[in-house]
Design a protein around this motif. Structure first.
Motif, PDB file in Angstrom:
ATOM      1  N   SER A  68       0.568  -0.917  -0.301  1.00 39.29           N
ATOM      2  CA  SER A  68      -0.132  -0.074  -0.021  1.00 39.29           C
ATOM      3  C   SER A  68       0.411   1.108   0.318  1.00 39.29           C
ATOM      4  CB  SER A  68      -0.968   0.277   0.963  1.00 39.29           C
ATOM      5  OG  SER A  68      -0.083  -0.048   2.486  1.00 39.29           O
ATOM      6  N   ALA A  69       1.960   1.045   0.445  1.00 43.32           N
ATOM      7  CA  ALA A  69       2.858   2.204   0.288  1.00 43.32           C
ATOM      8  C   ALA A  69       2.716   3.099  -0.675  1.00 43.32           C
ATOM      9  CB  ALA A  69       4.532   1.901   0.410  1.00 43.32           C
ATOM     10  N   GLY A  70       2.865   2.819  -2.043  1.00 43.03           N
ATOM     11  CA  GLY A  70       2.713   3.392  -3.322  1.00 43.03           C
ATOM     12  C   GLY A  70       1.727   4.489  -4.153  1.00 43.03           C
ATOM     13  N   GLN A  71       0.336   4.131  -2.244  1.00 39.28           N
ATOM     14  CA  GLN A  71      -0.948   4.249  -2.991  1.00 39.28           C
ATOM     15  C   GLN A  71      -1.003   5.892  -2.098  1.00 39.28           C
ATOM     16  OE1 GLN A  71      -3.845   1.823  -1.262  1.00 39.28           O
ATOM     17  NE2 GLN A  71      -2.840   0.147  -2.417  1.00 39.28           N
ATOM     18  N   VAL A  72       0.055   6.502  -1.641  1.00 38.02           N
ATOM     19  CA  VAL A  72      -0.448   7.227  -0.797  1.00 38.02           C
ATOM     20  C   VAL A  72      -0.210   9.026  -2.247  1.00 38.02           C
ATOM     21  CG1 VAL A  72       1.523   9.020   0.091  1.00 38.02           C
ATOM     22  CG2 VAL A  72       2.173   7.311   0.141  1.00 38.02           C
ATOM     23  N   GLY A  73      -0.553   8.800  -2.965  1.00 32.49           N
ATOM     24  CA  GLY A  73      -0.690   9.843  -3.757  1.00 32.49           C
ATOM     25  C   GLY A  73      -2.023   9.847  -3.681  1.00 32.49           C
ATOM     26  N   SER A  74      -3.071   9.004  -3.808  1.00 24.83           N
ATOM     27  CA  SER A  74      -4.479   8.566  -3.707  1.00 24.83           C
ATOM     28  C   SER A  74      -4.840   8.959  -2.971  1.00 24.83           C
ATOM     29  CB  SER A  74      -4.239   6.954  -4.345  1.00 24.83           C
ATOM     30  OG  SER A  74      -4.520   6.052  -3.308  1.00 24.83           O
ATOM     31  N   ASN A 194      -2.288   0.227   7.034  1.00 22.31           N
ATOM     32  CA  ASN A 194      -1.336   0.438   7.029  1.00 22.31           C
ATOM     33  C   ASN A 194      -0.806   1.617   6.625  1.00 22.31           C
ATOM     34  OD1 ASN A 194      -0.278  -2.892   8.228  1.00 22.31           O
ATOM     35  ND2 ASN A 194      -1.201  -2.928   6.042  1.00 22.31           N
ATOM     36  N   LEU A 195      -0.985   1.794   5.489  1.00 21.75           N
ATOM     37  CA  LEU A 195      -0.173   2.823   4.758  1.00 21.75           C
ATOM     38  C   LEU A 195      -0.825   4.159   6.007  1.00 21.75           C
ATOM     39  CD1 LEU A 195       0.601   4.806   2.834  1.00 21.75           C
ATOM     40  CD2 LEU A 195      -1.627   5.013   1.546  1.00 21.75           C
ATOM     41  N   ALA A 196      -2.040   4.206   6.615  1.00 23.52           N
ATOM     42  CA  ALA A 196      -2.955   5.069   7.231  1.00 23.52           C
ATOM     43  C   ALA A 196      -1.748   5.570   8.453  1.00 23.52           C
ATOM     44  CB  ALA A 196      -3.697   5.087   7.730  1.00 23.52           C
ATOM     45  N   THR A 197      -1.190   3.990   9.413  1.00 27.07           N
ATOM     46  CA  THR A 197      -0.396   3.958  10.284  1.00 27.07           C
ATOM     47  C   THR A 197       0.804   5.241   9.604  1.00 27.07           C
ATOM     48  OG1 THR A 197      -1.248   2.468  11.360  1.00 27.07           O
ATOM     49  CG2 THR A 197       0.601   2.928  12.147  1.00 27.07           C
ATOM     50  N   ALA A 198       0.986   4.840   8.732  1.00 25.46           N
ATOM     51  CA  ALA A 198       2.673   4.720   8.178  1.00 25.46           C
ATOM     52  C   ALA A 198       2.578   6.770   7.990  1.00 25.46           C
ATOM     53  CB  ALA A 198       2.929   4.307   6.839  1.00 25.46           C
ATOM     54  N   VAL A 199       1.485   7.237   7.181  1.00 21.87           N
ATOM     55  CA  VAL A 199       1.144   8.598   6.757  1.00 21.87           C
ATOM     56  C   VAL A 199       1.144   9.502   8.777  1.00 21.87           C
ATOM     57  CG1 VAL A 199       0.033  10.216   5.671  1.00 21.87           C
ATOM     58  CG2 VAL A 199       0.452   8.454   4.737  1.00 21.87           C
ATOM     59  N   ARG A 200       0.688   8.785   9.236  1.00 20.60           N
ATOM     60  CA  ARG A 200       0.641   9.713  10.181  1.00 20.60           C
ATOM     61  C   ARG A 200       1.415  10.019  11.321  1.00 20.60           C
ATOM     62  NH1 ARG A 200      -1.084   6.965  15.278  1.00 20.60           N
ATOM     63  NH2 ARG A 200      -2.492   8.705  15.906  1.00 20.60           N
ATOM     64  N   THR A 201       1.956   8.984  11.688  1.00 18.21           N
ATOM     65  CA  THR A 201       3.225   8.580  12.660  1.00 18.21           C
ATOM     66  C   THR A 201       4.646   9.982  11.299  1.00 18.21           C
ATOM     67  OG1 THR A 201       3.500   6.282  12.130  1.00 18.21           O
ATOM     68  CG2 THR A 201       5.302   7.507  12.970  1.00 18.21           C
ATOM     69  N   CYS A 202       4.489  10.615  10.417  1.00 13.38           N
ATOM     70  CA  CYS A 202       5.049  11.509   9.821  1.00 13.38           C
ATOM     71  C   CYS A 202       4.865  12.663  10.407  1.00 13.38           C
ATOM     72  CB  CYS A 202       5.125  11.602   8.099  1.00 13.38           C
ATOM     73  SG  CYS A 202       5.370  10.282   6.950  1.00 13.38           S
TER      74      CYS A 202
END
Length: 303
Positions: A68-74, A194-202
């Protein structure tokens, strides 16, 4: 003939997010103990900033593993906004929590922090309309508050307690933790957990290091004891695992059930604090713990 809510909880779909919530509780309990070991001499703000780096690496690794890491732009602007607000709220909660841990006993700080359950449940009822089993939820909230009060008795043998400011830090941690759950529920909609967790951790990372810089503590990073650094990093890994479980449960389950189950981490934290730090519990404090656990389980099962 079973209770409908009980049968529903243990159907395949519901069992998975309930199991994830339980996993979050275990890892969160371990986090508290590892963090306490890592901040005996290390400044809690510095420790928070360092462990956030570990959590961030762990979160993005898991997002890459599930693809899911590549879905950031969406991610929509609305989701990004609420994930950001949730991240900043988490950062504030962490800063207050680890300051409280550095000044007070685990067996007092953790119960206050877990009172965020009550605020989260009430907000979920008002904002998300989670009114099913309303009477049980409200009674459960009362039980958690009473149990917490029972656990906050003053004892002469308290360990490492420095004044009374830890109470206010613990209360602030609980408030920010409750806001984190509500904001994350909105932001995670339509975003892989998992992507949401990674983004918010930033966002958490940014806030943690801003605090370190603003308070002039960057010079303390080089002087951290290697043993404490190890515990800080391990607490970061445990936090990352807890978050992955928690936000999967939040995304797929009911907030007013997931949050109370997650807060059962208090049992893990207190069991370890007694073993590792020798913190003692009276009959009253254990009765308070039992009331908190019973109230939490009632909210999860009879909803």
């Amino acid at each position: 003939m079973g209770y409908p809510a009980f049968d529903e909880l243990f159907s395949k779909g519901h069992f998975m997010w309930l199991l994830a919530a339980a996993g979050s509780a275990v890892f969160a309990g371990v986090t508290s103990i590892l963090a306490k070991c890592g901040i005996r001499r290390t400044d809690p703000d510095v420790a928070t900033a360092i462990r956030t780096i570990v959590v961030l690496a762990f979160a993005w690794l898991m997002a890459a593993v599930v693809g899911s890491a590549g879905q950031v732009g969406s991610i929509s602007a609305n989701s990004l906004l609420f994930l950001g607000l949730s991240g900043f709220s988490t950062g504030a909660s962490w800063i207050c929590y680890f300051r409280a841990l550095s000044e007070g006993d685990v067996n007092k700080v953790v119960p206050i922090d877990k009172c965020s359950t009550v605020l989260t449940v009430l907000l979920a009822i008002v904002l998300f309309g989670e009114t099913q089993g309303l009477a049980v939820k409200l009674l459960g909230c009362v039980g958690i508050l009473v149990g917490t009060f029972m656990m906050l008795e003053r004892r002469e043998q308290d360990h490492d307690v420095k004044g009374e400011s830890w109470r206010w830090y613990a209360v602030a941690s609980a408030v920010f933790a409750a806001l984190t759950s509500i904001l994350a529920k909105v932001g995670i909609e339509g975003v892989e957990s998992n992507l949401a967790t990674a983004v918010r951790t930033c966002f958490v990372l940014v806030m943690a290091w801003v605090v370190v810089v603003m308070r002039g503590k960057t010079g303390q990073v080089r002087g951290i004891d290697s043993r404490e650094l190890l515990f800080i990093c391990l607490s970061g890994v445990a936090t990352g695992a807890s978050w992955l479980c928690y936000y999967y449960a939040i995304q797929n389950g009911v907030v007013s059930v997931v949050v109370p189950v997650d807060k059962l981490s208090i049992v893990v934290a207190m069991a370890f604090s007694a073993t590792v730090f020798g913190e003692r519990y009276t009959r009253r404090s254990l009765s308070g713990l039992a009331l908190i656990v019973a109230s939490t389980l009632a909210m999860a099962i009879f909803r």
